[in-house]
Design a protein around this motif. Structure first.
Motif, PDB file in Angstrom:
ATOM      1  N   ALA A 236       0.693  -1.128   0.256  1.00  0.00           N
ATOM      2  CA  ALA A 236       0.092  -0.465   0.247  1.00  0.00           C
ATOM      3  C   ALA A 236       0.916   1.358   0.276  1.00  0.00           C
ATOM      4  O   ALA A 236       0.697   1.837  -0.665  1.00  0.00           O
ATOM      5  CB  ALA A 236      -0.723  -0.155   1.283  1.00  0.00           C
ATOM      6  N   VAL A 237       1.627   1.466   0.979  1.00  0.00           N
ATOM      7  CA  VAL A 237       2.535   2.646   0.808  1.00  0.00           C
ATOM      8  C   VAL A 237       3.510   3.437  -0.380  1.00  0.00           C
ATOM      9  O   VAL A 237       3.887   3.643  -0.763  1.00  0.00           O
ATOM     10  CB  VAL A 237       3.327   2.134   2.128  1.00  0.00           C
TER      11      VAL A 237
ATOM     12  N   VAL B 135      -3.828  -1.361  -1.810  1.00  0.00           N
ATOM     13  CA  VAL B 135      -4.191  -1.216  -0.748  1.00  0.00           C
ATOM     14  C   VAL B 135      -5.092  -2.335  -0.520  1.00  0.00           C
ATOM     15  O   VAL B 135      -5.593  -3.033  -0.006  1.00  0.00           O
ATOM     16  CB  VAL B 135      -5.211   0.280  -0.993  1.00  0.00           C
ATOM     17  N   ALA B 136      -5.858  -3.135  -1.843  1.00  0.00           N
ATOM     18  CA  ALA B 136      -6.564  -4.066  -2.264  1.00  0.00           C
ATOM     19  C   ALA B 136      -6.188  -5.151  -1.697  1.00  0.00           C
ATOM     20  O   ALA B 136      -6.367  -6.011  -1.109  1.00  0.00           O
ATOM     21  CB  ALA B 136      -7.299  -3.374  -3.453  1.00  0.00           C
TER      22      ALA B 136
ATOM     23  N   VAL C  38       1.747   6.027  -9.764  1.00  0.00           N
ATOM     24  CA  VAL C  38       1.528   4.665  -9.214  1.00  0.00           C
ATOM     25  C   VAL C  38      -0.006   5.350  -8.833  1.00  0.00           C
ATOM     26  O   VAL C  38       0.154   5.792  -7.798  1.00  0.00           O
ATOM     27  CB  VAL C  38       3.129   3.882  -8.696  1.00  0.00           C
ATOM     28  N   ASN C  39      -0.894   4.275  -9.122  1.00  0.00           N
ATOM     29  CA  ASN C  39      -2.002   4.348  -8.325  1.00  0.00           C
ATOM     30  C   ASN C  39      -1.413   3.173  -6.989  1.00  0.00           C
ATOM     31  O   ASN C  39      -1.443   1.897  -7.114  1.00  0.00           O
ATOM     32  CB  ASN C  39      -2.981   3.675  -9.038  1.00  0.00           C
ATOM     33  N   PRO C  40      -2.159   3.710  -5.764  1.00  0.00           N
ATOM     34  CA  PRO C  40      -1.761   2.827  -4.470  1.00  0.00           C
ATOM     35  C   PRO C  40      -2.979   2.397  -4.119  1.00  0.00           C
ATOM     36  O   PRO C  40      -3.112   1.311  -3.721  1.00  0.00           O
ATOM     37  CB  PRO C  40      -1.807   4.048  -3.888  1.00  0.00           C
ATOM     38  N   ALA C  41      -4.478   1.945  -5.305  1.00  0.00           N
ATOM     39  CA  ALA C  41      -5.205   1.816  -4.774  1.00  0.00           C
ATOM     40  C   ALA C  41      -5.237   0.542  -4.883  1.00  0.00           C
ATOM     41  O   ALA C  41      -5.846  -0.204  -3.937  1.00  0.00           O
ATOM     42  CB  ALA C  41      -6.124   1.887  -5.890  1.00  0.00           C
ATOM     43  N   PRO C  42      -4.376  -0.923  -5.820  1.00  0.00           N
ATOM     44  CA  PRO C  42      -4.435  -2.001  -6.529  1.00  0.00           C
ATOM     45  C   PRO C  42      -3.091  -2.108  -4.965  1.00  0.00           C
ATOM     46  O   PRO C  42      -3.850  -3.457  -4.691  1.00  0.00           O
ATOM     47  CB  PRO C  42      -3.934  -1.971  -7.534  1.00  0.00           C
TER      48      PRO C  42
END
Length: 392
Positions: free
Chosen positions: A261-262, A276-277, A270-274
């Motif tokens: 996530a971090v 985090v999931a 870079v998209n952090p959403a994937p």
């Protein structure tokens, strides 16, 4: 020769672009050269170079040996029935190695106490809190109920969903706060901080969950990891699998869940959403396995260890991929002028992996392809008349 991606000129002996890391020869596959440790592919089950990416090649065996000795000691202690010693040795192995690594590489030299205190002490306390939350949900479960029946749907929801989500939020607190500061925002730093925080939170959680091992008391039932310590007559194999899972695999799962996530959060573009999931899913699957395998007694302990092993491996692979992409994206963003290259090398620095000279402001070593942000600092000796500066 010119880089096919950014057109930067290089000598014929160069193998990677020093500005963007692109291979300069057709036969070189970038996926076979992890940006933080080029001797390894991106998809490799390598614990040390993943969670401690500043390592120079000559130091890997030291930390690997310390972890191996701690685990061997834990297994020997479990075989002789000294459960408290087995649990302690396994649980402190990873956080101790990360702390030694931070000291050896002089990371965060300006604020070592502040960062280590925030990245270790705070998650340790939060881990104790998560353990107490688990205890709260275990209280309604009758002693030895795990031997007769599956957990109820409410217990599965509480232990397999609520607890891991709370644990995920807890393990993110310290890395998110620390990496919000400019001095610690780099993805390489984020991985180390997540490794330390995940290991510390896991240690605090294990101390609460397995406190019966130290007090020689029968702990609350409901968790196969606790079942190994449910009586004074203990199967050494069960104790060994418990120590291996809680002391070694669980910290890796927590650390990599946080890093997934971090690291994208601190990497440019870079998209952090994937991530985090993926981090949430990692912890949920681990806790669900622990909860659902509880009725299987001894076999449940072994199966939980195997599930934890698979999840720890998946976390390591995901973390390596996230870090590799972030380091490549940082160089690309610097080329586009969107951000300045962080952690640019000093003058007369050499690559800790291959010994090649690295030019000022290079993002990668042009010989082995390692990201300069991940290099331990190994400067040349002072320049004198008899020791001139090396050519780039």
């Amino acid at each position: 020769m010119d880089c096919p991606n950014c057109s930067a000129p290089h000598a014929d002996a160069a193998r990677f672009c020093a500005r963007c890391g692109t291979p300069l020869h057709v036969g070189i596959d970038r996926s076979r050269h992890f940006a933080a440790h080029p001797e390894e592919p991106v998809r490799a089950l390598a614990l040390m170079s993943t969670l401690m990416p500043h390592l120079s090649g000559g130091r890997h065996h030291v930390y690997r040996g310390v972890v191996g000795l701690a685990l061997m000691g834990a297994l020997v202690a479990a075989a002789f029935g000294v459960l408290a010693v087995a649990l302690v040795l396994a649980a402190i192995a990873l956080p101790a190695v990360v702390l030694i690594y931070v000291h050896d590489h002089d990371l965060w030299r300006d604020e070592p106490i502040t960062v280590i205190g925030a990245a270790f002490a705070l998650p340790l306390l939060l881990g104790v809190g998560v353990g107490l939350l688990q205890d709260h949900f275990y209280l309604p479960v009758l002693l030895n109920a795990w031997r007769q029946r599956l957990p109820t749907p409410i217990q599965i929801l509480e232990l397999g969903v609520v607890v891991p989500v709370v644990a995920f939020v807890a393990v993110l607190i310290a890395p998110t706060l620390i990496t919000a500061r400019r001095a610690f925002r780099h993805p390489v730093d984020a991985v180390v901080i997540c490794a330390l925080s995940g290991a510390a939170l896991s240690l605090g959680l294990s101390v609460v969950v397995q406190r019966g091992a130290f007090a020689q008391l029968v702990p609350s039932a409901g968790n196969p990891m606790r079942a190994a310590f449910g009586s004074l007559t203990i199967d050494p194999a069960q104790a060994a699998f418990t120590a291996l899972t809680l002391g070694f695999l669980q910290p890796i799962i927590f650390a990599t869940a946080a890093a997934l996530a971090v690291v994208p959060l601190r990497g440019p573009g870079v998209n952090p959403a994937p991530g985090v999931a993926k981090g949430v899913l990692l912890l949920v699957l681990y806790e669900l396995a622990t909860t659902l395998l509880a009725p299987d007694a001894a076999r449940g302990i072994v199966l939980t260890a195997l599930v934890a092993l698979v999840l720890a491996a998946a976390g390591l692979l995901g973390t390596r991929e996230a870090l590799h992409k972030s380091l490549m994206a940082e160089a690309q963003a610097a080329l586009a002028g969107d951000v300045a290259l962080d952690r640019a090398p000093d003058t007369h620095q050499i690559c800790a992996h291959c010994g090649a000279a690295i030019g000022a402001d290079a993002a990668f070593c042009q010989v082995c392809g390692t990201a300069t942000a991940a290099l331990a600092r190994h400067p040349y000796p002072p320049i004198t008349a008899t020791n001139p500066a090396p050519s780039a």
